[in-house]
Design an enzyme around this catalytic site. Structure first.
Site, PDB file in Angstrom:
ATOM      1  N   HIS A   1       0.801  -1.217   0.000  1.00  0.00           N
ATOM      2  CA  HIS A   1       0.000   0.000   0.000  1.00  0.00           C
ATOM      3  C   HIS A   1       0.838   1.271   0.000  1.00  0.00           C
ATOM      4  O   HIS A   1       0.431   2.282  -0.547  1.00  0.00           O
ATOM      5  CB  HIS A   1      -1.007  -0.035   1.143  1.00  0.00           C
ATOM      6  CG  HIS A   1      -2.175  -0.884   0.769  1.00  0.00           C
ATOM      7  ND1 HIS A   1      -2.217  -2.238   1.022  1.00  0.00           N
ATOM      8  CD2 HIS A   1      -3.290  -0.588   0.064  1.00  0.00           C
ATOM      9  CE1 HIS A   1      -3.329  -2.724   0.516  1.00  0.00           C
ATOM     10  NE2 HIS A   1      -3.998  -1.756  -0.063  1.00  0.00           N
TER      11      HIS A   1
ATOM     12  N   ARG B   1      -9.691   5.423  -0.427  1.00  0.00           N
ATOM     13  CA  ARG B   1      -9.208   4.490   0.607  1.00  0.00           C
ATOM     14  C   ARG B   1      -9.335   5.174   1.966  1.00  0.00           C
ATOM     15  O   ARG B   1      -8.433   5.889   2.390  1.00  0.00           O
ATOM     16  CB  ARG B   1      -7.751   4.107   0.344  1.00  0.00           C
ATOM     17  CG  ARG B   1      -7.543   3.220  -0.878  1.00  0.00           C
ATOM     18  CD  ARG B   1      -6.094   2.748  -0.974  1.00  0.00           C
ATOM     19  NE  ARG B   1      -5.936   1.662  -1.927  1.00  0.00           N
ATOM     20  CZ  ARG B   1      -5.591   1.829  -3.211  1.00  0.00           C
ATOM     21  NH1 ARG B   1      -5.385   3.034  -3.687  1.00  0.00           N
ATOM     22  NH2 ARG B   1      -5.453   0.778  -4.006  1.00  0.00           N
TER      23      ARG B   1
ATOM     24  N   ARG C   1     -14.730   3.578   0.248  1.00  0.00           N
ATOM     25  CA  ARG C   1     -14.641   2.188   0.708  1.00  0.00           C
ATOM     26  C   ARG C   1     -14.633   2.178   2.229  1.00  0.00           C
ATOM     27  O   ARG C   1     -13.937   2.986   2.843  1.00  0.00           O
ATOM     28  CB  ARG C   1     -13.364   1.567   0.169  1.00  0.00           C
ATOM     29  CG  ARG C   1     -13.176   0.140   0.625  1.00  0.00           C
ATOM     30  CD  ARG C   1     -12.033  -0.503  -0.096  1.00  0.00           C
ATOM     31  NE  ARG C   1     -10.750   0.012   0.347  1.00  0.00           N
ATOM     32  CZ  ARG C   1      -9.591  -0.359  -0.202  1.00  0.00           C
ATOM     33  NH1 ARG C   1      -9.578  -1.212  -1.214  1.00  0.00           N
ATOM     34  NH2 ARG C   1      -8.469   0.119   0.242  1.00  0.00           N
TER      35      ARG C   1
ATOM     36  N   GLU D   1     -12.468  -8.992  -5.148  1.00  0.00           N
ATOM     37  CA  GLU D   1     -11.014  -9.045  -5.005  1.00  0.00           C
ATOM     38  C   GLU D   1     -10.511 -10.359  -4.422  1.00  0.00           C
ATOM     39  O   GLU D   1      -9.320 -10.507  -4.162  1.00  0.00           O
ATOM     40  CB  GLU D   1     -10.490  -7.843  -4.216  1.00  0.00           C
ATOM     41  CG  GLU D   1     -11.127  -7.598  -2.883  1.00  0.00           C
ATOM     42  CD  GLU D   1     -10.556  -6.336  -2.194  1.00  0.00           C
ATOM     43  OE1 GLU D   1      -9.541  -5.793  -2.632  1.00  0.00           O
ATOM     44  OE2 GLU D   1     -11.167  -5.938  -1.194  1.00  0.00           O
TER      45      GLU D   1
ATOM     46  N   ASN E   1      -5.575  -5.716  -7.530  1.00  0.00           N
ATOM     47  CA  ASN E   1      -4.337  -5.907  -6.753  1.00  0.00           C
ATOM     48  C   ASN E   1      -4.458  -7.147  -5.879  1.00  0.00           C
ATOM     49  O   ASN E   1      -3.589  -8.016  -5.862  1.00  0.00           O
ATOM     50  CB  ASN E   1      -4.057  -4.705  -5.851  1.00  0.00           C
ATOM     51  CG  ASN E   1      -4.038  -3.399  -6.608  1.00  0.00           C
ATOM     52  OD1 ASN E   1      -3.801  -3.404  -7.806  1.00  0.00           O
ATOM     53  ND2 ASN E   1      -4.292  -2.302  -5.937  1.00  0.00           N
ATOM     54  N   ASP E   2      -5.559  -7.203  -5.130  1.00  0.00           N
ATOM     55  CA  ASP E   2      -5.740  -8.369  -4.276  1.00  0.00           C
ATOM     56  C   ASP E   2      -6.139  -9.595  -5.074  1.00  0.00           C
ATOM     57  O   ASP E   2      -5.705 -10.707  -4.778  1.00  0.00           O
ATOM     58  CB  ASP E   2      -6.803  -8.078  -3.197  1.00  0.00           C
ATOM     59  CG  ASP E   2      -6.181  -7.357  -2.013  1.00  0.00           C
ATOM     60  OD1 ASP E   2      -5.110  -7.796  -1.570  1.00  0.00           O
ATOM     61  OD2 ASP E   2      -6.746  -6.359  -1.551  1.00  0.00           O
TER      62      ASP E   2
ATOM     63  N   ARG F   1       1.409  -9.912  -2.121  1.00  0.00           N
ATOM     64  CA  ARG F   1       1.716  -8.673  -2.851  1.00  0.00           C
ATOM     65  C   ARG F   1       2.764  -7.829  -2.146  1.00  0.00           C
ATOM     66  O   ARG F   1       3.275  -6.867  -2.699  1.00  0.00           O
ATOM     67  CB  ARG F   1       0.424  -7.857  -3.070  1.00  0.00           C
ATOM     68  CG  ARG F   1      -0.210  -7.389  -1.771  1.00  0.00           C
ATOM     69  CD  ARG F   1      -1.620  -6.858  -1.987  1.00  0.00           C
ATOM     70  NE  ARG F   1      -1.657  -5.424  -2.237  1.00  0.00           N
ATOM     71  CZ  ARG F   1      -2.790  -4.721  -2.272  1.00  0.00           C
ATOM     72  NH1 ARG F   1      -3.966  -5.314  -2.112  1.00  0.00           N
ATOM     73  NH2 ARG F   1      -2.776  -3.435  -2.489  1.00  0.00           N
TER      74      ARG F   1
ATOM     75  N   CYS G   1     -10.762  -0.873  -9.896  1.00  0.00           N
ATOM     76  CA  CYS G   1      -9.999   0.163  -9.197  1.00  0.00           C
ATOM     77  C   CYS G   1      -8.625  -0.341  -8.771  1.00  0.00           C
ATOM     78  O   CYS G   1      -7.959   0.274  -7.951  1.00  0.00           O
ATOM     79  CB  CYS G   1     -10.770   0.690  -7.998  1.00  0.00           C
ATOM     80  SG  CYS G   1     -11.230  -0.577  -6.825  1.00  0.00           S
TER      81      CYS G   1
HETATM   82  C1  PEP Z   1      -7.264  -3.902  -4.833  1.00  0.00           C
HETATM   83  O1  PEP Z   1      -7.097  -4.827  -4.041  1.00  0.00           O
HETATM   84  O2  PEP Z   1      -7.113  -4.016  -6.054  1.00  0.00           O
HETATM   85  C2  PEP Z   1      -7.645  -2.573  -4.342  1.00  0.00           C
HETATM   86  C3  PEP Z   1      -8.004  -1.627  -5.163  1.00  0.00           C
HETATM   87  O3  PEP Z   1      -7.598  -2.351  -3.016  1.00  0.00           O
HETATM   88  P1  PEP Z   1      -6.258  -2.206  -2.165  1.00  0.00           P
HETATM   89  O4  PEP Z   1      -5.106  -2.055  -3.111  1.00  0.00           O
HETATM   90  O5  PEP Z   1      -6.432  -1.007  -1.300  1.00  0.00           O
HETATM   91  O6  PEP Z   1      -6.204  -3.466  -1.385  1.00  0.00           O
HETATM   92 MG    MG Z   2      -7.804  -4.724  -2.012  1.00  0.00          MG
END
Ligand code: PEP
Ligand code: MG
Length: 762
Positions: free
Chosen positions: A364, A471, A507, A605, A628-629, A639, A676
């Site tokens: 993050h 976020r 979120r 996700e 991302n997740d 990650r 996103c």
């Molecule tokens: C994701 O997981 O793609 C996401 C947008 O949320 P974060 O990166 O904050 O976990």
């Molecule tokens: Mg996420």
């Protein structure tokens, strides 16, 4: 054998430089294995040759002189084959090379083991025996392999420390020393490093030259006196409650502090130029190392006391060193583990780049760095952070590497890249008020991901059409307690007002994983599979309800709020959350606030959600993919872990298939679909997602202009053909190169990352 191994590792760990470490290794291994010779050859990438670095048994004059080509001799063969070679009669092997300068007799038995760190052959450790009758047995081979595997990381670290000081393996001055990490945020920064280190952590203390030796010595003596007083007073308070043998521990502590050797040694190191904290770190490390190597268990335990005392003295030193830190212009922040709070400590106009030992490209803090447009390199696992303070550094956030001691030529290569980048950004400014529409009229919404107030300004100036992901955990993370309802409301109102009448997707709190709140610690073995996101907030409705209440009240009169739920794995979680949201909505209205019910959506996700798009869509107003997740969970790649960063591919065929399936199922269910994750901000990713049917792409503000520019210059049909082509491919690398090629051929080469600027040394 285990205890021998442990003591070798400890001794080597305590060594202050590479040469000492290698000397310890050869002497200890030679005696543990009872061989005639033990030598270490390290591979010098600047000469592409192995260099004899240390030996026990061969002529010492040969050290630093004897070299072998990359695949020359038995040493080269071990390196090329990347496995041990165990020979009873080495001279009869066709690859045997004889070096008279080593004084080497014709040793018969030979066992060579590669020293490998993260797939890199750092060198070869060799044992030799004169007698023909000695055959190194399997157990001995296994022992040497174990020694080598355990020492590889220490050797890599020591090599890097030498390199930071501008020295090659052979001790020659070098420039352009390069350290490989993981790309965190794109861009290039050329500036001065400032190491931020956690308090009272001896290992994290950086090297610094004393500005005033007298002040450093006085400060140190005062710190020692302070610790002595603390210990005495605790000892006196507990005197009646402790048994004599427990009371004796306090005397041991006081004895160590009275010991002129320790205190005197720190003072003498300060006199030689180090600042007090650095001198204390080195002396404590040395003393603790001596105790750790002792055979007697009681004495070994004393190492813990020494370290504890060291930490206490350090805490005093740091307390008296609380003067506001001065950040130079062009600060590059370097830390063992960067946190959002650290970023906030440096005046924004002075901060130009970031370097973190821990974390990876999708941590993050890296996402935050991208949003702030700060070139960042993460996961520099072997870098000796403590040696990096106040140096000129180049951060190459495209290739995930940093350069210390850059030569004028290298600096000028990077300055050109910085200039080109500025030109590109300037050229895209005119797109701000244009819509994101393909040449054949297909409209895509481009939204931004936000978290900080600074994002808002960047987003608006880049022409964002709304916020696809706010976020909310960011304002929670930079606080020292949960923000109150009013504090949250003020913060959310600012976001909603800044973007109104466009929609802002907030979120609900998504903590856990790599997002920790200092005041609400979650300690878990497997944080990404643990108590994260909606799991935490449903277990703590008092947190969830206050947050939703703050969001709803903040939206009064604006009506541009959407609420999004993270980490949804079960429909029951959506139902529970909806129940709470409706409850707050009715309560807020009963209190007289004129709010409208916001749209509620869920994030897709985790893999479970991919297979329940229909069921989720029936319960909510929109879906947004968190790629991302989703990538981390589909590929089972943390990650945040730089060791496996090379396996984290958003263009992995399995990820693409999942994204395409979500788009198909969402369309069937008639639900709005956006994305996103960071993939939406990659021009090639954006093209594929648009072709799959994603209606809105939400990304960090820095990437928005180039994504918009690419989409405005292609037609949907071209994008669909490209998608069909890559969906047939079976490897993430081939997908990536196919996409790169297609975009370059279509004239978007200037948006691709400048790659391969300089080859790596370390
Ligand atoms: C994701 O997981 O793609 C996401 C947008 O949320 P974060 O990166 O904050 O976990
Ligand atoms: Mg996420």
């Amino acid at each position: 054998m285990l205890s021998v191994l442990r003591s070798i590792v400890q001794e080597v760990n305590a060594a202050t430089d590479l040469q000492t470490a290698l000397n310890i290794i050869v002497s200890r291994v030679q005696s543990a294995m009872d061989t005639d010779v033990c030598s270490v050859y390290l591979f010098d990438s600047s000469t592409n040759r192995y260099l004899l670095m240390a030996t026990e048994g061969l002529n010492q004059d040969a050290v630093g002189k004897v070299t072998l080509g990359h695949s020359e001799g038995l040493v080269g063969l071990v390196g090329v084959r990347e496995e041990p070679i165990n020979l009873e009669d080495a001279p009869s092997h066709p690859r045997y090379r004889y070096f008279p300068e080593t004084g080497e007799e014709r040793y018969h038995s030979f066992l060579g083991v590669p020293i490998i760190h993260h797939r890199n052959v750092l060198g070869v450790i060799v044992v030799q025996q004169q007698s023909i009758s000695r055959v190194f047995d399997e157990g001995e081979e296994a022992f040497l392999v174990t020694v080598s595997a355990q020492l590889a990381a220490i050797i890599a670290h020591s090599e890097a420390t030498g390199a930071i000081g501008g020295l090659s393996l052979s001790g020659e001055a070098t420039k352009d020393v390069n350290f490989k990490g993981v790309a965190g945020a794109p861009g290039v920064a050329i500036g001065n490093s400032v190491v931020i280190f956690p308090p009272a952590d001896l290992d994290a203390v950086p090297d610094k030259v004393a500005e005033d030796t007298y002040i450093e010595i006085e400060g140190f003596k005062k710190a020692v006196a302070g610790v002595r007083k603390d210990i005495q007073s605790v000892g006196e308070k507990l005197a009646t409650q402790l048994r004599p043998e427990e009371q004796a521990l306090f005397d041991v502590y006081l004895g160590i502090l009275d010991d002129n050797a320790l205190v005197g040694e720190v003072v003498s190191r300060i006199e030689s130029g180090s600042w007090a904290q650095g001198a204390l770190r080195d002396v404590i490390k040395e003393y603790a190392g001596h105790f750790e190597m002792m055979g007697d268990a009681y004495l070994r335990e004393r190492a813990v006391d020494i370290k504890d005392l060291g930490r206490r003295v350090l805490a005093y030193l740091q307390e008296s060193d609380q003067s506001e830190r001065e950040y130079p212009n062009n600060t590059i922040l370097v830390s063992e583990e960067l946190t959002p709070t650290m970023l906030g400590e440096v005046p924004r106009e002075k901060l130009i780049g970031l370097v973190s030992v821990r974390g990876s490209g999708n941590s993050h803090v890296a996402i935050l760095a991208r949003a702030m447009g700060l070139p960042t390199v993460m996961g520099l696992v072997d870098i000796p952070v403590s040696r990096l303070d106040s140096r000129e550094l180049i951060v190459d956030g495209y290739n995930g590497q940093i350069h210390a001691s850059p030569s004028p030529e290298l600096r000028s290569v990077y300055l050109n890249i910085v200039e080109e980048e500025k030109e590109l950004v300037k050229g895209l400014e005119s797109l701000k008020n244009e819509t994101c529409t393909t040449t054949d009229g297909h409209r895509v919404s481009v939204w931004v991901n936000t978290g900080l107030m600074t994002d808002v300004v960047r987003s608006l100036s880049h022409g964002a059409e709304g916020v696809g992901l706010y976020r909310t955990e960011v304002p929670f993370m930079i606080n020292e307690r949960f923000p109150s309802e009013q504090e949250q409301r003020d913060c959310y109102r600012e976001q909603l007002e800044a973007f109104a009448p466009n929609m802002v997707t907030m979120r609900t709190l998504d903590i856990g994983g790599d997002k920790a709140l200092s005041y609400f610690p979650i300690n878990e073995e497997n944080p990404f599979l643990g108590w994260r996101g909606i799991r935490v907030t449903l277990d703590h409705p008092e947190i969830f309800l206050v947050q939703v209440r703050a969001m709803l009240k903040a939206s009064e009169g604006l009506d541009n709020l959407r609420i999004m739920l993270p980490m949804i794995c079960n429909v029951s979680e959506v139902e529970e959350a909806l129940h709470l949201i409706y409850r707050v909505y009715h309560e807020v209205r009963e209190e007289g606030a004129n709010v409208t019910m916001p749209q509620v959506g869920v994030m897709i996700e985790v893999p479970a959600a991919v297979y329940q798009v229909k069921e989720l869509a029936e319960r909510v107003d929109f879906l947004s993919v968190g790629s991302n997740d989703l990538t981390q969970y589909l590929l089972a790649v943390d990650r945040n872990n730089p060791r496996v960063a090379g396996l984290y591919h958003s263009f992995h065929p399995a990820v693409l298939q999942a994204l395409a399936k979500i788009a198909k199922d969402a369309k069937k269910a008639g639900t709005q679909l956006s994305i996103c994750g960071e993939m939406a901000g990659d021009p090639a990713g954006a093209v594929l997602l648009m072709a799959m049917g994603y209606e809105a792409l939400s990304m960090n503000a820095s990437n928005l202009p180039r994504v918009k520019s690419v989409i405005r210059n292609i037609d949907l049909e071209w994008a669909k053909q490209l998608l069909d082509k890559v969906l047939c491919l079976d490897s993430p690398h081939i997908v990536k190169s196919t996409l790169d090629l297609a975009l370059r051929d279509a004239g978007f080469g200037r948006y691709m990352r400048p790659g391969g600027v300089v080859s790596s040394h370390v």
